[in-house]
Motif scaffolding. Sequence first.
Motif, PDB file in Angstrom:
ATOM      1  N   ALA A 159     -10.953  17.729  51.117  1.00  0.00           N
ATOM      2  CA  ALA A 159     -12.369  17.975  51.382  1.00  0.00           C
ATOM      3  C   ALA A 159     -12.821  19.325  50.839  1.00  0.00           C
ATOM      4  O   ALA A 159     -14.015  19.622  50.833  1.00  0.00           O
ATOM      5  N   GLY A 160     -11.892  20.145  50.406  1.00  0.00           N
ATOM      6  CA  GLY A 160     -12.256  21.434  49.841  1.00  0.00           C
ATOM      7  C   GLY A 160     -12.497  22.506  50.879  1.00  0.00           C
ATOM      8  O   GLY A 160     -13.159  23.493  50.621  1.00  0.00           O
ATOM      9  N   TRP A 161     -11.984  22.330  52.070  1.00  0.00           N
ATOM     10  CA  TRP A 161     -12.168  23.315  53.127  1.00  0.00           C
ATOM     11  C   TRP A 161     -11.366  24.579  52.870  1.00  0.00           C
ATOM     12  O   TRP A 161     -11.586  25.594  53.520  1.00  0.00           O
ATOM     13  N   THR A 162     -10.452  24.533  51.939  1.00  0.00           N
ATOM     14  CA  THR A 162      -9.587  25.684  51.708  1.00  0.00           C
ATOM     15  C   THR A 162     -10.064  26.576  50.575  1.00  0.00           C
ATOM     16  O   THR A 162      -9.422  27.564  50.268  1.00  0.00           O
ATOM     17  N   THR A 163     -11.178  26.252  49.933  1.00  0.00           N
ATOM     18  CA  THR A 163     -11.667  27.094  48.836  1.00  0.00           C
ATOM     19  C   THR A 163     -12.317  28.344  49.395  1.00  0.00           C
ATOM     20  O   THR A 163     -12.892  28.336  50.481  1.00  0.00           O
ATOM     21  N   ASP A 164     -12.255  29.404  48.646  1.00  0.00           N
ATOM     22  CA  ASP A 164     -12.843  30.671  49.052  1.00  0.00           C
ATOM     23  C   ASP A 164     -14.312  30.663  48.641  1.00  0.00           C
ATOM     24  O   ASP A 164     -14.648  30.728  47.459  1.00  0.00           O
ATOM     25  N   SER A 165     -15.222  30.605  49.603  1.00  0.00           N
ATOM     26  CA  SER A 165     -16.650  30.528  49.289  1.00  0.00           C
ATOM     27  C   SER A 165     -17.247  31.899  48.980  1.00  0.00           C
ATOM     28  O   SER A 165     -18.368  31.988  48.490  1.00  0.00           O
ATOM     29  N   GLY A 166     -16.510  32.982  49.225  1.00  0.00           N
ATOM     30  CA  GLY A 166     -17.038  34.315  48.980  1.00  0.00           C
ATOM     31  C   GLY A 166     -16.911  34.772  47.528  1.00  0.00           C
ATOM     32  O   GLY A 166     -17.557  35.709  47.105  1.00  0.00           O
ATOM     33  N   SER A 167     -16.146  34.121  46.715  1.00  0.00           N
ATOM     34  CA  SER A 167     -15.969  34.550  45.323  1.00  0.00           C
ATOM     35  C   SER A 167     -17.023  33.885  44.442  1.00  0.00           C
ATOM     36  O   SER A 167     -17.410  32.768  44.674  1.00  0.00           O
ATOM     37  N   PRO A 168     -17.478  34.599  43.437  1.00  0.00           N
ATOM     38  CA  PRO A 168     -18.526  34.007  42.572  1.00  0.00           C
ATOM     39  C   PRO A 168     -17.952  32.907  41.700  1.00  0.00           C
ATOM     40  O   PRO A 168     -16.781  32.926  41.314  1.00  0.00           O
ATOM     41  N   ASP A 169     -18.779  31.948  41.395  1.00  0.00           N
ATOM     42  CA  ASP A 169     -18.385  30.834  40.540  1.00  0.00           C
ATOM     43  C   ASP A 169     -18.942  31.090  39.140  1.00  0.00           C
ATOM     44  O   ASP A 169     -20.131  30.967  38.906  1.00  0.00           O
ATOM     45  N   TYR A 170     -18.101  31.477  38.183  1.00  0.00           N
ATOM     46  CA  TYR A 170     -18.518  31.832  36.840  1.00  0.00           C
ATOM     47  C   TYR A 170     -18.650  30.625  35.916  1.00  0.00           C
ATOM     48  O   TYR A 170     -19.143  30.750  34.822  1.00  0.00           O
ATOM     49  N   THR A 171     -18.188  29.471  36.366  1.00  0.00           N
ATOM     50  CA  THR A 171     -18.237  28.313  35.474  1.00  0.00           C
ATOM     51  C   THR A 171     -19.645  27.795  35.274  1.00  0.00           C
ATOM     52  O   THR A 171     -19.972  27.268  34.218  1.00  0.00           O
ATOM     53  N   SER A 172     -20.538  27.932  36.253  1.00  0.00           N
ATOM     54  CA  SER A 172     -21.878  27.369  36.115  1.00  0.00           C
ATOM     55  C   SER A 172     -22.848  28.312  35.396  1.00  0.00           C
ATOM     56  O   SER A 172     -23.873  27.871  34.903  1.00  0.00           O
ATOM     57  N   THR A 173     -22.566  29.606  35.320  1.00  0.00           N
ATOM     58  CA  THR A 173     -23.493  30.552  34.684  1.00  0.00           C
ATOM     59  C   THR A 173     -23.261  30.674  33.195  1.00  0.00           C
ATOM     60  O   THR A 173     -24.075  31.248  32.494  1.00  0.00           O
ATOM     61  N   GLY A 174     -22.159  30.228  32.706  1.00  0.00           N
ATOM     62  CA  GLY A 174     -21.870  30.291  31.295  1.00  0.00           C
ATOM     63  C   GLY A 174     -21.372  31.649  30.854  1.00  0.00           C
ATOM     64  O   GLY A 174     -21.338  31.948  29.678  1.00  0.00           O
ATOM     65  N   VAL A 175     -21.014  32.509  31.746  1.00  0.00           N
ATOM     66  CA  VAL A 175     -20.529  33.841  31.387  1.00  0.00           C
ATOM     67  C   VAL A 175     -19.088  33.835  31.067  1.00  0.00           C
ATOM     68  O   VAL A 175     -18.283  33.149  31.465  1.00  0.00           O
ATOM     69  N   ALA A 185      -1.419  15.154  58.010  1.00  0.00           N
ATOM     70  CA  ALA A 185      -2.612  14.403  57.597  1.00  0.00           C
ATOM     71  C   ALA A 185      -3.854  15.294  57.628  1.00  0.00           C
ATOM     72  O   ALA A 185      -4.705  15.212  56.729  1.00  0.00           O
ATOM     73  N   LEU A 186      -3.969  16.156  58.625  1.00  0.00           N
ATOM     74  CA  LEU A 186      -5.121  17.058  58.694  1.00  0.00           C
ATOM     75  C   LEU A 186      -5.100  18.085  57.552  1.00  0.00           C
ATOM     76  O   LEU A 186      -6.150  18.429  57.008  1.00  0.00           O
ATOM     77  N   ILE A 187      -3.926  18.559  57.175  1.00  0.00           N
ATOM     78  CA  ILE A 187      -3.817  19.502  56.061  1.00  0.00           C
ATOM     79  C   ILE A 187      -4.226  18.819  54.752  1.00  0.00           C
ATOM     80  O   ILE A 187      -4.968  19.379  53.951  1.00  0.00           O
ATOM     81  N   ILE A 188      -3.750  17.601  54.555  1.00  0.00           N
ATOM     82  CA  ILE A 188      -4.123  16.849  53.348  1.00  0.00           C
ATOM     83  C   ILE A 188      -5.626  16.601  53.320  1.00  0.00           C
ATOM     84  O   ILE A 188      -6.283  16.752  52.283  1.00  0.00           O
ATOM     85  N   LEU A 189      -6.209  16.251  54.463  1.00  0.00           N
ATOM     86  CA  LEU A 189      -7.647  16.020  54.546  1.00  0.00           C
ATOM     87  C   LEU A 189      -8.424  17.306  54.261  1.00  0.00           C
ATOM     88  O   LEU A 189      -9.438  17.279  53.552  1.00  0.00           O
ATOM     89  N   ALA A 190      -7.947  18.440  54.752  1.00  0.00           N
ATOM     90  CA  ALA A 190      -8.617  19.722  54.514  1.00  0.00           C
ATOM     91  C   ALA A 190      -8.585  20.096  53.038  1.00  0.00           C
ATOM     92  O   ALA A 190      -9.583  20.566  52.478  1.00  0.00           O
ATOM     93  N   VAL A 191      -7.465  19.867  52.390  1.00  0.00           N
ATOM     94  CA  VAL A 191      -7.354  20.181  50.967  1.00  0.00           C
ATOM     95  C   VAL A 191      -8.249  19.236  50.161  1.00  0.00           C
ATOM     96  O   VAL A 191      -8.952  19.662  49.229  1.00  0.00           O
TER      97      VAL A 191
END
Length: 137
Positions: A121-137, A113-119
């Motif tokens: 809630a987005g706790w498993t995403t890598d926050s150090g990588s740039p997000d190219y979807t919002s810049t339009g590049v 249940a905690l693993i499902i909750l973490a996934v």
Amino acid sequence: MSGYGGQPPPGWQDPYGGQGHGAYGQDPYGRPPPGHGYGPPGVPHASVGNGGAIAALVCNILAVVMCCNVLAIAGIVTSAIALGKAPGDPRSLRTLTIWSWAILAGAMILEIALIILAVAAGWTTDSGSPDYTSTGV
């Protein structure tokens, strides 16, 4: 018939025919009729296996070591206590073994249940990588 947990050996017959003795089937001194409640001599006790407690102990240890599931420590404790009670108290052995398996199951369900909750809630995403979807590049 037998107080030893087993059946009388084949061919054994109650010398009193299953009946009491004396007038009206009762002993004048208030003693129980011979052969009732104790069984014939030589009938062994039923053996008690502790394989379930050993398996519960191993599974709880694996849950702590491999899954970092600290809740399974309670299962380790109940399994160890059950193994200590194995020779003298089969009822406690069974009860503690069941509790040990239940603790393991509850700990695993809580971990899933905690693993499902973490996934979710987005706790498993890598926050150090740039997000190219919002810049339009």
